[in-house]
Write an enzyme that holds these catalytic residues in place. Structure first.
Site, mmCIF file in Angstrom:
data_model
loop_
_atom_site.group_PDB
_atom_site.id
_atom_site.type_symbol
_atom_site.label_atom_id
_atom_site.label_comp_id
_atom_site.label_asym_id
_atom_site.label_seq_id
_atom_site.Cartn_x
_atom_site.Cartn_y
_atom_site.Cartn_z
ATOM 1 C CG MET A 1 -1.847 -1.309 1.275
ATOM 2 S SD MET A 1 -2.711 -1.269 -0.162
ATOM 3 C CE MET A 1 -4.026 0.225 -0.033
ATOM 4 C CG HIS B 1 2.449 3.084 3.865
ATOM 5 N ND1 HIS B 1 0.760 2.404 4.579
ATOM 6 C CD2 HIS B 1 3.037 1.584 4.132
ATOM 7 C CE1 HIS B 1 0.873 1.998 4.275
ATOM 8 N NE2 HIS B 1 1.972 0.802 4.481
ATOM 9 C CG HIS B 2 -2.420 5.971 0.118
ATOM 10 N ND1 HIS B 2 -2.304 7.087 0.376
ATOM 11 C CD2 HIS B 2 -2.920 5.664 -1.215
ATOM 12 C CE1 HIS B 2 -3.130 7.138 -0.731
ATOM 13 N NE2 HIS B 2 -3.411 6.967 -1.520
ATOM 14 C CB ALA B 3 -0.705 5.233 6.175
ATOM 15 C CG ASN C 1 -4.144 9.210 3.114
ATOM 16 O OD1 ASN C 1 -3.528 9.265 1.595
ATOM 17 N ND2 ASN C 1 -3.527 9.039 3.654
#
Length: 457
Positions: A18, A135-137, A308
């Site tokens: 991810m 990381h997309h987090a 995000n």
């Protein structure tokens, strides 16, 4: 950790990395020797200040708490995070893309801040590349690209550019990690109260528009070979197109640049699936992210700490139509209708509406769900704004900026593009097992654009 961040950690498995990434191509400064790349790596590893975003890691990497709280490391091992690599001979772009595919399929170490950068030399044309993943987090694609752009300069003579993870010298030092603050949740809750109160009338307005117009593209798409389970290996393909070609078609057809891009994708997917004898009878659809970070930026808010903030719309790709011109007209209409739904919704309400459209994705880990149900959409197509003018890093000319995104069970291909001066740079990532001959999509994208140019002059 906000729920919009933690969900990317909770969803990650070996088959589903991810992180988001990017592959940049640079031309070294004129007159530079073979030692230039080594000096660049020393610059990268010599950064004294590392921003908060690049210090974050899950607080308890191997427990549920690791998806609930961030921790910030005070010491960063830049020799680990910044890696020196070279492409094998003969040093073509093909070998570079093979390396990128391999790197993008491996997981980031949760015991360290969740990012890596690979500086790559050995290309036969003399250029070098930088592949980065985060990381997309920690950040979404728009935020990641903006972090990179801050390290570039429009001045080819400037030699004090810092890498994306380094704070500018004028910035305040990174804040020390703090404990859990319940009052921050109360303050956030108070700020959301107005949005929550407006969700019911907003929902009624959306339902009314859907019933009234009757032609809104809903999140239910035909099953294709692009919508099955994925493995952990990836294949990456990339290519650039001149923006002016796309703008001419958009102007002649009274559509937008994004509409033409979606029409290129539609034509490419149609031709690709025809080759595979797998084109569905019903039209395919695309999920198109809408960055709320850009809205926040235009309102004077800062997103420097990452995070995000993305809404989505679903657009009919009209792949059942043989004519590229007809596909473009239907795509433009579908896109306008989808954007009308967003209307005057607040960013929070847009997030809630987007979450409802993507709700089926939450059930994808359930055994058999992907196999026996229809996907909400067939492909993700994202257009991220990049630098408007030619940019440089310490005199090295940026010659390509290709996004590398995420694929999931049920979504085996992701197409993300980035504007760069006079070009659009396409990055296509796919499951190596589920999507054979992924690179042929590049050929079909050019065919689709040429057909649109012929139709609209």
């Amino acid at each position: 950790m906000p729920p919009t961040d933690s969900m990317f950690l909770l969803a990650e498995t070996r088959e589903h990395p991810m992180h988001v990434g990017g592959l940049q191509l640079f031309e070294p400064p004129s007159g530079s020797g073979p030692e230039w790349t080594r000096e660049l790596i020393e610059t990268f590893r010599g950064a004294d200040d590392v921003s908060r975003t690049f210090r974050r890691r899950p607080k308890q990497p191997v427990s549920l708490l690791g998806s609930t709280w961030w921790s910030e490391d005070t010491a960063i091992d830049l020799d680990y995070h910044v890696r020196h690599s070279a492409v094998p001979q003969p040093g073509r772009i093909r070998e570079l893309l093979q390396l990128t595919s391999r790197w993008h399929g491996s997981l980031l170490d949760r015991h360290r801040p969740l990012w890596e950068t690979h500086v790559v030399e050995g290309l036969q044309d003399g250029r070098f590349a930088v592949y980065s993943k985060i990381h997309h987090a920690m950040v979404d694609g728009v935020s990641a690209l903006r972090l990179m752009q801050r390290s570039l300069s429009e001045d080819p003579e400037r030699r004090d550019c810092a890498p994306p993870w380094a704070l500018p010298s004028s910035s305040a030092p990174a804040a020390t990690p703090g404990g859990f603050d319940p009052f921050s949740l109360l303050r956030a809750g108070a700020g959301m109260a107005g949005d929550v109160a407006g969700m019911l009338p907003a929902s009624m307005r959306i339902v009314g528009q859907v019933l009234r117009d009757g032609d809104i593209t809903l999140p239910r798409a035909p099953k294709t070979i692009l919508n099955g389970p994925v493995g952990g290996a990836r294949r990456f393909a990339a290519q650039s197109w001149e923006i002016e070609r796309i703008k001419r078609v958009a102007k002649s057809s009274s559509t937008t640049l994004n509409d033409v891009v979606l029409a290129m994708v539609s034509g490419a997917l149609r031709d690709y699936l025809l080759e595979q004898h797998a084109l569905p009878d019903d039209p395919m659809t695309a999920m198109v992210p809408v960055s709320l970070a850009l809205r926040a930026s235009s309102a004077g808010q800062d997103d420097a700490d990452g995070g995000n903030a993305t809404g989505v719309i679903v657009v009919n790709l009209a792949t059942d139509r043989e004519s590229g011109s007809t596909r473009l007209e239907e795509i433009a209409y579908s896109s306008r209708q989808a954007k009308k739904i967003l209307g005057d919704l607040t960013p929070t309400q847009i997030l809630a509406f987007s979450a409802l459209q993507m709700l089926p994705l939450a059930a994808y880990p359930v055994p058999g769900f992907v196999k026996y149900t229809h996907p909400p959409f067939n492909v993700v197509v994202s257009n991220v704004p990049g630098p408007k003018n030619q940019t440089y890093f310490n005199g090295a000319r940026l010659d390509g900026m290709y996004p590398v995104s995420i694929v999931l069970d049920g979504q085996a291909v992701n197409i993300t593009l980035c504007s760069r001066g006079e070009h659009l740079d396409f990055g296509i990532i796919g499951c190596r097992r589920s999507v054979p001959h992924l690179q042929r999509l590049l050929i079909h994208l050019e065919t689709a654009l040429a057909e649109l140019e012929e139709a609209w002059g």
